[in-house]
Scaffold this active site. Structure first.
Site, PDB file in Angstrom:
ATOM      1  N   ASP A 132      11.619 -23.503  20.931  1.00  0.00           N
ATOM      2  CA  ASP A 132      11.313 -22.790  21.918  1.00  0.00           C
ATOM      3  C   ASP A 132      11.115 -23.497  23.279  1.00  0.00           C
ATOM      4  OD1 ASP A 132      10.889 -20.440  23.535  1.00  0.00           O
ATOM      5  OD2 ASP A 132       9.366 -19.676  22.164  1.00  0.00           O
ATOM      6  N   ASP A 138      14.341 -15.728  14.616  1.00  0.00           N
ATOM      7  CA  ASP A 138      13.070 -16.479  13.864  1.00  0.00           C
ATOM      8  C   ASP A 138      11.952 -15.585  13.985  1.00  0.00           C
ATOM      9  OD1 ASP A 138      10.749 -17.367  16.324  1.00  0.00           O
ATOM     10  OD2 ASP A 138      12.901 -16.622  16.873  1.00  0.00           O
ATOM     11  N   CYS A 171      13.636 -11.294  -7.504  1.00  0.00           N
ATOM     12  CA  CYS A 171      13.732 -12.291  -6.794  1.00  0.00           C
ATOM     13  C   CYS A 171      13.800 -13.481  -7.710  1.00  0.00           C
ATOM     14  CB  CYS A 171      12.128 -12.308  -5.896  1.00  0.00           C
ATOM     15  SG  CYS A 171      12.474 -14.217  -5.059  1.00  0.00           S
ATOM     16  N   CYS A 200      13.396 -16.797  -6.640  1.00  0.00           N
ATOM     17  CA  CYS A 200      12.784 -17.966  -6.134  1.00  0.00           C
ATOM     18  C   CYS A 200      11.949 -18.566  -7.221  1.00  0.00           C
ATOM     19  CB  CYS A 200      11.876 -17.836  -4.817  1.00  0.00           C
ATOM     20  SG  CYS A 200      10.337 -16.791  -5.237  1.00  0.00           S
ATOM     21  N   CYS A 230       8.628 -16.658  -8.385  1.00  0.00           N
ATOM     22  CA  CYS A 230       8.973 -15.358  -9.071  1.00  0.00           C
ATOM     23  C   CYS A 230       9.551 -15.810 -10.646  1.00  0.00           C
ATOM     24  CB  CYS A 230       9.908 -14.403  -8.619  1.00  0.00           C
ATOM     25  SG  CYS A 230       9.109 -13.554  -7.021  1.00  0.00           S
ATOM     26  N   HIS A 237       7.677 -17.682  -1.453  1.00  0.00           N
ATOM     27  CA  HIS A 237       8.085 -16.567  -2.121  1.00  0.00           C
ATOM     28  C   HIS A 237       8.732 -15.921  -0.493  1.00  0.00           C
ATOM     29  CE1 HIS A 237       9.327 -12.756  -3.512  1.00  0.00           C
ATOM     30  NE2 HIS A 237       8.575 -12.153  -2.298  1.00  0.00           N
TER      31      HIS A 237
END
Length: 385
Positions: free
Chosen positions: A93, A271, A309, A311, A314, A350
């Site tokens: 940025d 973002d 999920c 991931c 999880c 997560h």
């Protein structure tokens, strides 16, 4: 094709597009979500863990890195990639957002912005040319033009004045970027459309940016308190004012439903600090809507944060860890309520994973021509869960 920067669209479904940006440090699959690493770190995560979620690119912030550790010091230490051990693309940025968010600490002129550091009160001057120099010293792959982001609720006259200033700064940013020939030969520069909520002003801003010429185009000045309905009203026209063959980046957005709605309107990049900030504060995003893990009802809940999920938190790839499943809601509830650092780490991992899974699923749906059905299923589960 130049290995510096190339964008190609692989499939369309309505206004939604999926494709990829090709750069020297790697490819970025779009639509893409960029985890925010403001101060050379995605908070509570190691770079390898961020990459493992599927993130192709992260964001760093010029203003904050300018203050600490300092751009010149960063360059002496080998640049931002080497400093934080992230070998994929980084978008930085420009510092323009702080023109708005730190308005009590700055003075705005045609030349640029004079800031007082929020850290120690020291005085700093940020101009389009200095912003380009800082981003060059950081070694940014995608450089953002320096702009003024007006706050929500400004009147038409102020919005027009602010937009015109940003367009003059955009031209100076392009000239400043080009002056760093070696860096410009391996990085990209994005312009930022402004104009508040006004279609005419945004059209004029887009035309000015296109005349200057950029590798990609951001939609700025949204997610500043106007609300989702007003934001979507702007996104009904703003993306199409920008070149079709360049990536479109909606800055600072947002909630999962914001991302889905924006992709449906033709946005390619996003973002937001929300998944990391929310994770540190006990909010988990799931396929069935957000949950507050601090709630007492989770104290003995042995299920995962999100049963859909995949991931590691999880349990989706628990076999890789030598275990049959991830961590329970009850355990994470205990960690967060106890103030344990691991709680923030697991919640953040997560949330970033959930966002990357969401983006991957949108890319698949667009490629199959099934985005409308995906959006309907998402809304049913996310708001009905």
């Amino acid at each position: 094709m130049s290995n510096r920067f190339n964008f190609k669209i692989n499939a369309r479904d309505g206004k939604a597009r999926t494709g990829q940006i090709e750069m020297m440090r790697g490819n970025i699959q779009t639509p893409a979500f960029m985890p925010v690493g403001t101060a050379a770190t995605v908070k509570a995560m190691r770079p390898a863990e961020v990459a493992a979620t599927g993130a192709d690119i992260i964001l760093g912030n010029t203003y904050h890195l300018m203050l600490r550790p300092g751009a010149e010091r960063m360059a002496r230490l080998g640049g931002l990639h080497q400093f934080m051990k992230w070998d994929k693309p980084i978008l930085t940025d420009s510092g323009g957002y702080q023109v708005m968010s730190l308005s009590s600490l700055r003075k705005l002129t045609e030349e640029g912005v004079t800031f007082k550091s929020h850290i120690d009160g020291s005085k700093h001057v940020l101009t389009p040319e200095r912003s380009m120099e800082i981003q060059r010293l950081l070694g940014s792959d995608i450089v953002m033009a320096f702009d003024e982001c007006p706050p929500n609720g400004v009147d038409q006259k102020q919005a027009e004045k602010s937009m015109a200033l940003s367009m003059r700064w955009a031209k100076r940013s392009r000239d400043g970027f080009n002056s760093g020939e070696e860096h410009a030969a391996r990085s990209a520069l994005f312009g930022i459309q402004q104009g508040s909520l006004d279609e005419r002003l945004r059209g004029e801003s887009a035309a000015a940016l296109i005349d200057i010429g950029f590798d990609g185009y951001a939609i700025g000045g949204l997610a500043v308190g106007e609300g989702q309905e007003a934001m979507f009203n702007v996104l009904d026209f703003a993306p199409e004012q920008l070149p079709d063959d360049k990536p479109r980046y909606l800055m600072g957005v947002g909630k999962p439903d914001d991302l889905v709605g924006a992709v449906a309107r033709g946005v390619d990049m996003f973002d937001c600090v929300l998944p990391t900030r929310s994770g540190r504060n006990g909010q988990a995003f799931t396929h069935f809507g957000p949950i507050n893990i601090r709630n007492a009802k989770f104290a003995e809940d042995q299920g995962p944060l999100d049963e859909k999920c995949v991931c590691p938190v999880c349990g989706g790839d628990g076999s890789k860890q030598g275990m049959s499943s991830g961590w329970s809601r009850a355990y994470i509830h205990h960690l967060v309520r106890s103030g344990e650092i691991l709680g923030a780490m697991l919640m953040t991992q997560h949330n970033i994973s959930y966002y990357q899974i969401l983006m991957a699923n949108m890319r698949k749906a667009i490629a199959k021509g099934e985005f409308a059905a995906f959006q309907a299923d998402f809304n049913r589960d996310y708001f009905g869960g």
